[in-house]
Design a protein around this motif. Structure first.
Motif, PDB file in Angstrom:
ATOM      1  N   LEU A   1      13.612   1.011   0.667  1.00  0.00           N
ATOM      2  CA  LEU A   1      14.162  -0.346   0.744  1.00  0.00           C
ATOM      3  C   LEU A   1      13.422  -1.318  -0.182  1.00  0.00           C
ATOM      4  CD1 LEU A   1      16.321  -1.928   2.344  1.00  0.00           C
ATOM      5  CD2 LEU A   1      14.559  -2.469   4.013  1.00  0.00           C
ATOM      6  N   VAL A   2      12.131  -1.079  -0.420  1.00  0.00           N
ATOM      7  CA  VAL A   2      11.328  -2.023  -1.207  1.00  0.00           C
ATOM      8  C   VAL A   2      10.743  -1.410  -2.475  1.00  0.00           C
ATOM      9  CG1 VAL A   2      10.727  -3.460   0.765  1.00  0.00           C
ATOM     10  CG2 VAL A   2       9.257  -1.535   0.159  1.00  0.00           C
ATOM     11  N   LYS A   3      11.008  -0.144  -2.693  1.00  0.00           N
ATOM     12  CA  LYS A   3      10.408   0.593  -3.807  1.00  0.00           C
ATOM     13  C   LYS A   3      10.586  -0.115  -5.149  1.00  0.00           C
ATOM     14  CE  LYS A   3      12.131   4.664  -5.139  1.00  0.00           C
ATOM     15  NZ  LYS A   3      12.475   6.082  -5.022  1.00  0.00           N
ATOM     16  N   ASN A   4      11.745  -0.711  -5.366  1.00  0.00           N
ATOM     17  CA  ASN A   4      12.048  -1.321  -6.663  1.00  0.00           C
ATOM     18  C   ASN A   4      11.860  -2.833  -6.697  1.00  0.00           C
ATOM     19  OD1 ASN A   4      12.754   1.215  -7.771  1.00  0.00           O
ATOM     20  ND2 ASN A   4      14.759   1.068  -6.786  1.00  0.00           N
ATOM     21  N   ILE A   5      11.234  -3.376  -5.679  1.00  0.00           N
ATOM     22  CA  ILE A   5      11.004  -4.815  -5.623  1.00  0.00           C
ATOM     23  C   ILE A   5       9.598  -5.103  -6.152  1.00  0.00           C
ATOM     24  CG2 ILE A   5      10.769  -6.811  -4.073  1.00  0.00           C
ATOM     25  CD1 ILE A   5      12.898  -5.532  -2.307  1.00  0.00           C
TER      26      ILE A   5
ATOM     27  N   LYS B   1       0.813  -1.222   0.000  1.00  0.00           N
ATOM     28  CA  LYS B   1       0.000   0.000   0.000  1.00  0.00           C
ATOM     29  C   LYS B   1       0.844   1.268   0.000  1.00  0.00           C
ATOM     30  CE  LYS B   1      -3.923  -2.098   2.361  1.00  0.00           C
ATOM     31  NZ  LYS B   1      -4.598  -2.241   3.653  1.00  0.00           N
ATOM     32  N   GLY B   2       2.015   1.232   0.646  1.00  0.00           N
ATOM     33  CA  GLY B   2       2.833   2.437   0.730  1.00  0.00           C
ATOM     34  C   GLY B   2       4.229   2.243   0.190  1.00  0.00           C
ATOM     35  N   LYS B   3       4.353   1.340  -0.764  1.00  0.00           N
ATOM     36  CA  LYS B   3       5.664   0.952  -1.289  1.00  0.00           C
ATOM     37  C   LYS B   3       6.484   2.113  -1.827  1.00  0.00           C
ATOM     38  CE  LYS B   3       6.850  -2.080  -4.810  1.00  0.00           C
ATOM     39  NZ  LYS B   3       6.601  -3.240  -5.631  1.00  0.00           N
ATOM     40  N   ASP B   4       5.835   3.061  -2.476  1.00  0.00           N
ATOM     41  CA  ASP B   4       6.564   4.169  -3.092  1.00  0.00           C
ATOM     42  C   ASP B   4       7.248   5.054  -2.045  1.00  0.00           C
ATOM     43  OD1 ASP B   4       3.855   4.699  -2.402  1.00  0.00           O
ATOM     44  OD2 ASP B   4       3.926   6.591  -3.499  1.00  0.00           O
TER      45      ASP B   4
END
Length: 170
Positions: free
Chosen positions: A121-125, A114-117
């Motif tokens: 650390l996880v934005k590009n996964i 829900k808040g990946k952007d």
């Protein structure tokens, strides 16, 4: 009273910490925000300009500084804070309560997506790869989190329910 919330990213540390602080009428400090204010730059920029070793030393210094203050606080840590240097020992020795907000991988992944952007650390996964990524991190970090004085199962809980569970521990 010094109460420290710890757990993996998206476990609700900041949200629950702010709510709990309001309920208890004490000051809330988000350690990441405290570090950013101290350095006058984002965590992302601190990492890119100075590297992780600099950041972790600074994080430890400011964690100790916050916990040494003579005031009641609710402190939310970064997801990795307890796992570096002797931060977990610092938390245990300088706080009255340390609480691990424990969530399972499916719940964490659902929240992270829900808040990946907003999470470098996880934005590009890819979403499909998140369960494995989170599982690996939790495997490494859980031994540190498990040293907390209280382990709180937060699976399926909304922030108010978690706050009420914490209040019943105090």
């Amino acid at each position: 009273m010094k109460l420290v919330l710890l757990g993996y990213m998206a476990s609700g540390k900041s949200t629950v910490g702010r709510l709990l602080a309001r309920h208890l009428d004490v000051k809330f400090i988000d350690l990441d925000e405290y570090i950013e204010a101290h350095q006058k730059k984002s965590i992302k920029n601190i990492f890119s300009e100075h590297g992780e070793i600099f950041f972790r030393k600074l994080e430890h210094q400011l964690l100790s500084e916050v916990l040494d203050k003579d005031e009641s606080i609710i402190l939310s840590t970064g997801g990795g804070t307890p796992c570096y240097g002797n931060n977990m020992e610092t938390i245990l020795n300088k706080s009255d309560h340390s609480i691990y907000l424990n969530l399972g991988i499916p719940n964490l992944v659902e929240r992270i997506v829900k808040g990946k952007d907003k999470r470098p650390l996880v934005k590009n996964i890819e979403d499909a790869e998140l369960p494995e990524f989170v599982g690996k991190h939790l495997f490494e970090r859980r031994p540190y989190y498990a040293k907390a004085k209280h382990i709180l199962d937060c699976n399926g809980d909304d922030p108010d329910t978690t706050v009420n569970k914490i209040r019943s521990l105090l």
